[in-house]
Design a protein around this motif. Sequence first.
Motif, PDB file in Angstrom:
ATOM      1  N   LYS A  54       0.849  -1.195   0.000  1.00 30.64           N
ATOM      2  CA  LYS A  54       0.000   0.000   0.000  1.00 30.64           C
ATOM      3  C   LYS A  54       0.882   1.241   0.000  1.00 30.64           C
ATOM      4  O   LYS A  54       2.025   1.213   0.452  1.00 30.64           O
ATOM      5  CB  LYS A  54      -0.937   0.016   1.213  1.00 30.64           C
ATOM      6  CG  LYS A  54      -0.203   0.155   2.545  1.00 30.64           C
ATOM      7  CD  LYS A  54      -1.165   0.282   3.725  1.00 30.64           C
ATOM      8  CE  LYS A  54      -1.822   1.635   3.822  1.00 30.64           C
ATOM      9  NZ  LYS A  54      -0.895   2.736   4.195  1.00 30.64           N
ATOM     10  N   SER A  93      -1.765   6.347   1.977  1.00 32.75           N
ATOM     11  CA  SER A  93      -3.111   5.877   1.670  1.00 32.75           C
ATOM     12  C   SER A  93      -3.908   5.644   2.949  1.00 32.75           C
ATOM     13  O   SER A  93      -3.400   5.077   3.922  1.00 32.75           O
ATOM     14  CB  SER A  93      -3.046   4.578   0.865  1.00 32.75           C
ATOM     15  OG  SER A  93      -4.341   4.047   0.685  1.00 32.75           O
ATOM     16  N   ASP A 127      -6.052  -0.111  -1.998  1.00 35.03           N
ATOM     17  CA  ASP A 127      -4.733  -0.218  -2.631  1.00 35.03           C
ATOM     18  C   ASP A 127      -4.452  -1.649  -3.076  1.00 35.03           C
ATOM     19  O   ASP A 127      -4.003  -1.894  -4.199  1.00 35.03           O
ATOM     20  CB  ASP A 127      -3.647   0.246  -1.663  1.00 35.03           C
ATOM     21  CG  ASP A 127      -3.490   1.761  -1.641  1.00 35.03           C
ATOM     22  OD1 ASP A 127      -4.375   2.455  -2.168  1.00 35.03           O
ATOM     23  OD2 ASP A 127      -2.477   2.245  -1.096  1.00 35.03           O
TER      24      ASP A 127
END
Length: 404
Positions: free
Chosen positions: A186, A190, A196
């Motif tokens: 990821k 995020s 993701d």
Amino acid sequence: MSIRVALRRLVFGGAAFAAGTALAYIDDPEQLPFDLSNVAQKALQQLDAERAHNVAIWAAVHGLLPIEKRADPPKLRTTIWGKHFSNPIGLAAGFDKDAQALEGLLGLGFGFVEIGSVTPLPQPGNDQPRAFRLPELKAVINRYGFNSQGLDVVRANLIAYRRSQLHRPANQPGPGPGLVGVNLGKNKLSEDAAADYCLGVSKLAPYADYLVINVSSPNTPGLRALQSRKELEKLVKKVKATRDGMPWSAAGPPPLLVKIAPDITDADKSDIAAVALKLGIDGLIVSNTTICRPPAVAEHPEGQQTGGLSGAPLRDMSTEVLRDMYRLTKGKLPIIGVGGVSSGADAYAKIRAGASLVELYTSLVYEGPSLLRRMKKELTALLQRDGFASVHDAIGADHAIPRR
């Protein structure tokens, strides 16, 4: 030291090595390129760790690595998830992060190579320096932090590799084409980890022989929290649904694995095993790097660097976690054993503890490409010694659990 000086040492050192030992290769001329490559490996260790790594990737991309032309011993062939591996030894994620060098790395004779971790958007990772050798301990500490060129670049690289394999001669000497795992991560900033990972699956799954949800790197803030039972269950459900919802041929989708840390508690192990069995995860990777610092590491000048520790000091810890996970999953899930593998005996210990496949990385940094040839020979001899017809028959041999 500059790259120019290191390369000069490589050229003169390699020439002297070749002149002094050429007669030793009459019976096995294919060994010479591997030993010369080991000379190059020693020269690269004059550079800092990350620069040496980048040069090694460049060499693999440009066809400068030796090529294994011998077929693997029949005892090492195995089938996992219906996929045929010419041998059970793979290159762990973190070496070829962006799928740039698959042909060169698989050409060394690995049964498979795992690329990544790949993040959806490109990101530079943590500040340099971020990789530190502990040569006396055959160890490395890194805090790369998922430096990645992103899904689109990796997807293009994987497509190019798959196309190149369509033109591979069927009778080409060597172990045969290896398999490719894709390790997903990821982005650091995020806020939706599941999104993701799902995006990674949607873009890269068609080009992967297996997929990995990496929730265990110590270098991305909050990532390891995804190993908790509630978070892991939510994440796996979403990622698995994304994979299963894509159009697939009769062969079906690639297997989905979860890579876990070696630092987890007994309760964590039980929770991960329960989620894996409940949701039908196809396998586990045990383990990632450790944040622990054994006494010898803690006393080393680089031992207190922040990051994940890999290499020989991780071997026993990761093997014990692997043993526990095999027992907790009742031998039902294939496990890839990683951590401190530097010999056929190390690989064999993980296989007997429950690993279907093994991976290495740090030992390649110190020992060079001929390591793989030696490991295959050692592993074959150990299987022969203990009366196993194949590596598959040795999986979980240390347990009373019947092998599946």
